[in-house]
Each structure stands twice: as structure tokens, then as C-alpha cells.
Design an enzyme around this catalytic site. Structure first.
Site, mmCIF file in Angstrom:
data_model
loop_
_atom_site.group_PDB
_atom_site.id
_atom_site.type_symbol
_atom_site.label_atom_id
_atom_site.label_comp_id
_atom_site.label_asym_id
_atom_site.label_seq_id
_atom_site.Cartn_x
_atom_site.Cartn_y
_atom_site.Cartn_z
ATOM 1 N N ASP A 44 91.243 2.996 59.175
ATOM 2 C CA ASP A 44 92.567 2.588 59.668
ATOM 3 C C ASP A 44 93.644 3.286 58.835
ATOM 4 O O ASP A 44 93.380 3.733 57.725
ATOM 5 C CB ASP A 44 92.736 1.056 59.558
ATOM 6 C CG ASP A 44 93.814 0.515 60.492
ATOM 7 O OD1 ASP A 44 94.990 0.881 60.325
ATOM 8 O OD2 ASP A 44 93.471 -0.273 61.394
ATOM 9 N N GLY A 88 101.871 -2.393 70.144
ATOM 10 C CA GLY A 88 102.649 -3.536 69.685
ATOM 11 C C GLY A 88 102.904 -4.446 70.851
ATOM 12 O O GLY A 88 102.341 -4.248 71.928
ATOM 13 N N SER A 130 93.148 -1.748 78.254
ATOM 14 C CA SER A 130 94.092 -2.865 78.326
ATOM 15 C C SER A 130 94.422 -3.259 79.761
ATOM 16 O O SER A 130 94.365 -2.423 80.682
ATOM 17 C CB SER A 130 95.387 -2.433 77.630
ATOM 18 O OG SER A 130 96.428 -3.307 77.932
ATOM 19 N N ALA A 131 94.829 -4.510 79.929
ATOM 20 C CA ALA A 131 95.330 -4.984 81.228
ATOM 21 C C ALA A 131 96.563 -4.192 81.644
ATOM 22 O O ALA A 131 96.925 -4.176 82.825
ATOM 23 C CB ALA A 131 95.682 -6.459 81.125
ATOM 24 N N TYR A 161 102.264 3.222 77.563
ATOM 25 C CA TYR A 161 101.099 2.674 76.853
ATOM 26 C C TYR A 161 99.938 2.488 77.846
ATOM 27 O O TYR A 161 98.801 2.859 77.574
ATOM 28 C CB TYR A 161 101.505 1.352 76.207
ATOM 29 C CG TYR A 161 100.354 0.498 75.695
ATOM 30 C CD1 TYR A 161 99.710 0.806 74.508
ATOM 31 C CD2 TYR A 161 99.933 -0.633 76.409
ATOM 32 C CE1 TYR A 161 98.659 0.009 74.030
ATOM 33 C CE2 TYR A 161 98.891 -1.434 75.945
ATOM 34 C CZ TYR A 161 98.253 -1.099 74.754
ATOM 35 O OH TYR A 161 97.222 -1.888 74.304
ATOM 36 N N ALA A 205 103.381 -12.551 72.441
ATOM 37 C CA ALA A 205 104.014 -13.819 72.823
ATOM 38 C C ALA A 205 103.431 -15.056 72.111
ATOM 39 O O ALA A 205 104.205 -15.857 71.573
ATOM 40 C CB ALA A 205 103.967 -13.995 74.325
ATOM 41 N N GLN A 230 107.786 -15.843 84.081
ATOM 42 C CA GLN A 230 106.727 -14.829 84.193
ATOM 43 C C GLN A 230 105.418 -15.454 83.719
ATOM 44 O O GLN A 230 105.411 -16.244 82.784
ATOM 45 C CB GLN A 230 107.091 -13.549 83.416
ATOM 46 C CG GLN A 230 107.246 -13.658 81.920
ATOM 47 C CD GLN A 230 108.647 -14.069 81.476
ATOM 48 O OE1 GLN A 230 109.321 -14.831 82.144
ATOM 49 N NE2 GLN A 230 109.068 -13.577 80.319
ATOM 50 N N ARG A 232 101.296 -15.344 82.438
ATOM 51 C CA ARG A 232 100.325 -14.570 81.649
ATOM 52 C C ARG A 232 99.112 -15.457 81.376
ATOM 53 O O ARG A 232 99.184 -16.685 81.465
ATOM 54 C CB ARG A 232 100.909 -14.169 80.281
ATOM 55 C CG ARG A 232 102.041 -13.171 80.292
ATOM 56 C CD ARG A 232 101.573 -11.790 80.715
ATOM 57 N NE ARG A 232 102.657 -10.805 80.651
ATOM 58 C CZ ARG A 232 103.560 -10.607 81.605
ATOM 59 N NH1 ARG A 232 103.550 -11.332 82.711
ATOM 60 N NH2 ARG A 232 104.485 -9.675 81.465
ATOM 61 N N ARG A 295 100.546 -11.903 85.400
ATOM 62 C CA ARG A 295 99.323 -11.202 84.978
ATOM 63 C C ARG A 295 98.304 -12.226 84.491
ATOM 64 O O ARG A 295 98.632 -13.121 83.726
ATOM 65 C CB ARG A 295 99.644 -10.212 83.857
ATOM 66 C CG ARG A 295 98.403 -9.602 83.244
ATOM 67 C CD ARG A 295 98.730 -8.516 82.271
ATOM 68 N NE ARG A 295 99.262 -7.333 82.941
ATOM 69 C CZ ARG A 295 99.871 -6.338 82.299
ATOM 70 N NH1 ARG A 295 100.047 -6.398 81.001
ATOM 71 N NH2 ARG A 295 100.310 -5.294 82.967
HETATM 72 P P1 NAD Z 1 96.518 -3.778 66.033
HETATM 73 O O1 NAD Z 1 97.795 -3.013 66.131
HETATM 74 O O2 NAD Z 1 96.477 -4.980 65.166
HETATM 75 O O3 NAD Z 1 95.343 -2.811 65.616
HETATM 76 C C1 NAD Z 1 95.348 -1.439 65.860
HETATM 77 C C2 NAD Z 1 95.067 -0.761 64.543
HETATM 78 O O4 NAD Z 1 95.032 0.649 64.756
HETATM 79 C C3 NAD Z 1 96.156 -1.022 63.486
HETATM 80 O O5 NAD Z 1 95.608 -1.587 62.319
HETATM 81 C C4 NAD Z 1 96.715 0.356 63.210
HETATM 82 O O6 NAD Z 1 97.081 0.573 61.846
HETATM 83 C C5 NAD Z 1 95.557 1.245 63.622
HETATM 84 N N1 NAD Z 1 96.043 2.596 63.912
HETATM 85 C C6 NAD Z 1 97.074 2.933 64.702
HETATM 86 N N2 NAD Z 1 97.258 4.244 64.674
HETATM 87 C C7 NAD Z 1 96.321 4.750 63.829
HETATM 88 C C8 NAD Z 1 96.020 6.048 63.373
HETATM 89 N N3 NAD Z 1 96.723 7.098 63.768
HETATM 90 N N4 NAD Z 1 94.997 6.207 62.488
HETATM 91 C C9 NAD Z 1 94.284 5.132 62.051
HETATM 92 N N5 NAD Z 1 94.521 3.887 62.456
HETATM 93 C C10 NAD Z 1 95.538 3.693 63.337
HETATM 94 O O7 NAD Z 1 96.106 -4.144 67.526
HETATM 95 P P2 NAD Z 1 94.986 -5.110 68.096
HETATM 96 O O8 NAD Z 1 95.685 -6.214 68.775
HETATM 97 O O9 NAD Z 1 93.976 -5.410 67.076
HETATM 98 O O10 NAD Z 1 94.363 -4.178 69.238
HETATM 99 C C11 NAD Z 1 93.180 -3.432 69.067
HETATM 100 C C12 NAD Z 1 92.943 -2.582 70.305
HETATM 101 O O11 NAD Z 1 92.873 -3.407 71.462
HETATM 102 C C13 NAD Z 1 94.030 -1.569 70.580
HETATM 103 O O12 NAD Z 1 93.457 -0.389 71.056
HETATM 104 C C14 NAD Z 1 94.835 -2.204 71.671
HETATM 105 O O13 NAD Z 1 95.507 -1.251 72.466
HETATM 106 C C15 NAD Z 1 93.785 -2.945 72.442
HETATM 107 N N6 NAD Z 1 94.346 -4.093 73.180
HETATM 108 C C16 NAD Z 1 94.790 -5.171 72.506
HETATM 109 C C17 NAD Z 1 95.316 -6.230 73.213
HETATM 110 C C18 NAD Z 1 95.817 -7.471 72.511
HETATM 111 O O14 NAD Z 1 96.273 -8.373 73.190
HETATM 112 N N7 NAD Z 1 95.767 -7.562 71.194
HETATM 113 C C19 NAD Z 1 95.387 -6.189 74.607
HETATM 114 C C20 NAD Z 1 94.930 -5.054 75.258
HETATM 115 C C21 NAD Z 1 94.396 -4.010 74.541
#
Ligand code: NAD
Length: 334
Positions: A44, A88, A130-131, A161, A205, A230, A232, A295
Site C-alpha cells: 500500500d 473515496g 464497484s456498484a 471512477y 455515508a 436517495q 442505498r 441503488r
Molecule cells: P480504501 O481507500 O480504504 O483502500 C484503498 C487502498 O489503496 C488505500 O489504503 C490506498 O492507500 C491504497 N492505494 C491507493 N492508491 C495506491 C497506489 N498508487 N499504490 C499503493 N496503494 C494505493 O478503500 P476500501 O474501501 O478499502 O476499498 C477497497 C477496494 O474496494 C477499492 O478498489 C475500491 O474501489 C473497492 N470498492 C470499495 C467500496 C466500498 O464501499 N468501500 C465499494 C465498491 C468498491
């Protein structure tokens, strides 16, 4: 071969790599894989914000950098979990200000990781989509959103995204087709729980709501983006991991939804948090980035393919999350 590797080989222990191990879901996943007996490497940009990692090794660096990715893939992994993404909450994704970063960074991470996955012949690789890939035109009616897996096309996500996630799903599928890489893809729907971002603009949220209610006095006012009508659904993180592990152990490539079917309005979410906090606050609806009108997950396919779907009640997950965020606030106040 070092001692750890010899012991692992004897016991047929599996090696896993979690990309995004410093994040919310990645942090929980590392712990879960450790509990299951995996030897886990994490990678990470940053160490986990709230916990000391349970990973056996942790690489801090940028996965958009091919040299760093080469370093991380210094051994053969049985399972790779690619969760790293530039992401985010709505405040980060929907303003438009971060679009080029989101698309560039996440696509580069996926390209780099896939290249090394093929080169080093990983056993299986999981990708968290993701959704947000689902078309906006099916999510305009808050009471009747359509998010079955096949409805992803014709594609029309409402954010860059979402477009990047859809592109990367296709990228993973192409590597599966062309290189025989064992790929598993899930579309996560609003995952929440303790040890996730709860302030600073990237929080989602449920965390934002818990923080706002916890910070507020009885009878106080909290701000909600939009009219709060909305809809969710939100999935507790332990259920998400259960789905991921079941998918990895199955023969099904996906993409498949991993989400909850318990749909609520944002106003109802606020009411639930108030109930948990045993506190009444007023809701002030203000302008803000919103996303789609409705959603929720459609779990028919996961039920059919894995014989399982998540069942934890939103209220139960929120209770855990609220108590963790309240504790964080108390810590911060000291
Ligand atoms: P998060 O932001 O807590 O975790 C993502 C991690 O990726 C972070 O720790 C960040 O530092 C790391 N990261 C980002 N860019 C990087 C880079 N260039 N090099 C190394 N590390 C990097 O998010 P999360 O909620 O734990 O989500 C995890 C995955 O699930 C993501 O791919 C996200 O898109 C997907 N996702 C999450 C949700 C949700 O509701 N949390 C929903 C749909 C999809």
C-alpha cells in the site's frame, strides 16, 4: 529458502498478497487471511491508519510504479487480492476535481499488477470492482433501481471512477482470456464497518452519519447532502470478506455483486444511527455531491453461483461502526 517458507511448504500453507492492505477492506482482509492460516504480504501507499497490520510482510510504496510492483512480486503467490484504488466517498468521486487522478492511478495499478501476476504465474487473482459501474439510467427511480450483473451494458456509469472500474474489469477478463490467468471479480456495494475512513472528506455515508450524530448534542442539527430521499444499501465488512473468500474458492469468474439488498433512504440511515446512539438530532438538507437516486444490490446471481448471500442486518453493522467511531472521537478529544 528461509525457515518460514520451508514450514509453509510442509504444511501446504498458502501465500497471499493483498494490494491496498493499508486501506479499510484490505486491512480487514489481511486479518481474515491470517486467521485462515495464509502467509500474507501487504502492499500500500501507506501503513494502516488505525491498526498495526497483521501481515507477515508489508511493502509501503506506489503501485503505479512498475519498479515497486516488481519488488512486491518477489515470490509466487497462490492468491492475489487487488484492492488498491484511488478512491473515496461521494465528496471525492463526484466533484470532477479528482477525475484524472482517479482514472490514471487506478488503471496504472491494475495494469502493473496484472503484468506481474502473469509473469510470476499467480494461482488466482481477485479484483474489487464497484456498484459504480452500473448505468445511471437504471438508477433514477429511488424505489426501483436495477443492478443485476448483466444490466451493466450498454454502459453509462455516472462517474469516471465507475468507468475506470468497468475498464479494469474488462482488463482482468482479457488477461483471463488471453493468458489463462485465474481471475475473480466482485462488484462491491457500499461496504462499511469499523477501521474505515470516518472523517476528512473520503469517508462514506455510514461513517459520516455515525460521526455527525456522535459529535452532535441531543436536539442538535446535522447536515445531509440532498433531500435524503436517495436510496442505498450498505454491506457490513465481515460479510463482504465472506463473499470474497467464497468467490475465490469457487470456479466462478464473475463479475458478481457483493452487497446488501436492505435498501434504505439516507434519511432512514440517519434515523437508524440516532436510534443506536439513543439521541435525537434534526436533519438539515444542503446541496452536495449526490450520485445516483437509487441503488441496492441484486443478489440473485451470487445466491445461484455460490449458494450464499449476505444477511447481516444494517442495524447490527451500524452498531459496531457507531461504537468504533465514538471511541475514535473520544481518543481524538484527549
Ligand atoms: P480504501 O481507500 O480504504 O483502500 C484503498 C487502498 O489503496 C488505500 O489504503 C490506498 O492507500 C491504497 N492505494 C491507493 N492508491 C495506491 C497506489 N498508487 N499504490 C499503493 N496503494 C494505493 O478503500 P476500501 O474501501 O478499502 O476499498 C477497497 C477496494 O474496494 C477499492 O478498489 C475500491 O474501489 C473497492 N470498492 C470499495 C467500496 C466500498 O464501499 N468501500 C465499494 C465498491 C468498491
Amino acid at each position: 529458502m528461509n525457515r518460514e517458507k520451508t514450514v509453509a511448504k510442509k504444511r501446504k500453507v498458502k501465500y497471499a498478497l493483498v494490494c491496498g492492505a493499508g486501506g479499510f477492506i484490505g486491512g480487514h482482509l489481511v486479518q481474515r487471511l491470517k486467521n485462515e492460516g495464509f502467509i500474507v504480504t501487504g502492499a500500500d501507499l501507506k501503513k494502516h491508519e488505525f491498526n498495526k497490520t497483521a501481515a507477515d510482510r508489508f511493502f509501503v510504496g506506489n503501485l503505479t510504479d512498475p519498479k515497486f510492483v516488481n519488488k512486491v512480486f518477489d515470490q509466487k503467490y497462490d492468491e492475489v487480492y487487488q484492492l488498491a484504488a484511488d478512491m473515496g466517498g461521494a465528496g471525492y468521486i463526484f466533484t470532477g476535481e479528482n477525475d484524472s487522478n482517479i482514472m490514471t492511478n487506478s488503471a496504472l495499478i491494475n495494469l502493473n499488477v496484472l503484468r506481474k501476476a502473469v509473469e510470476t504465474k499467480v494461482g488466482k487473482i481477485f479484483y474489487s470492482s464497484s456498484a459504480c459501474i452500473y448505468p445511471e439510467y437504471n438508477q433514477l427511480d429511488p424505489n426501483n433501481p436495477k443492478l443485476s450483473e448483466e444490466s451493466a451494458y450498454p454502459a453509462a456509469p455516472d462517474s469516471e471512477y465507475g468507468w475506470e472500474k468497468l475498464f479494469s474489469e474488462r482488463l482482468f477478463l482479457a488477461y483471463h482470456r488471453n493468458f489463462g490467468l485465474e481471475v475473480r471479480i466482485a462488484r462491491f456495494h457500499n461496504i462499511f464497518g469499523p477501521q474505515g475512513t470516518w472523517r476528512g472528506g473520503r469517508e462514506k455515508a455510514p461513517a459520516a452519519m455515525c460521526r455527525k450524530v456522535a459529535e452532535s448534542k441531543e436536539g442538535g442539527v446535522i447536515e445531509i447532502w440532498g433531500d435524503g430521499k436517495q436510496t442505498r444499501s450498505f454491506l457490513y465488512v465481515d460479510e463482504c470478506l465472506e463473499g470474497v473468500r467464497r468467490l475465490m474458492d469457487s470456479d466462478f469468474t464473475g463479475p458478481v455483486n457483493i452487497g446488501s439488498e436492505e435498501m434504505v433512504t439516507i434519511n432512514e440511515l440517519a434515523e437508524l444511527v440516532m436510534k443506536i446512539a439513543n439521541k435525537k438530532v434534526k436533519l438539515k438538507h444542503i446541496k452536495g455531491p449526490l450520485g445516483v437516486r437509487g441503488r441496492t444490490s441484486d443478489n440473485k446471481l451470487i445466491k445461484k453461483k455460490l449458494g450464499w448471500k449476505p444477511t447481516t442486518k444494517l442495524e447490527d453493522g451500524l452498531r459496531e461502526t457507531y461504537s468504533w467511531i465514538s471511541a475514535q472521537l473520544e481518543k481524538a478529544a484527549k
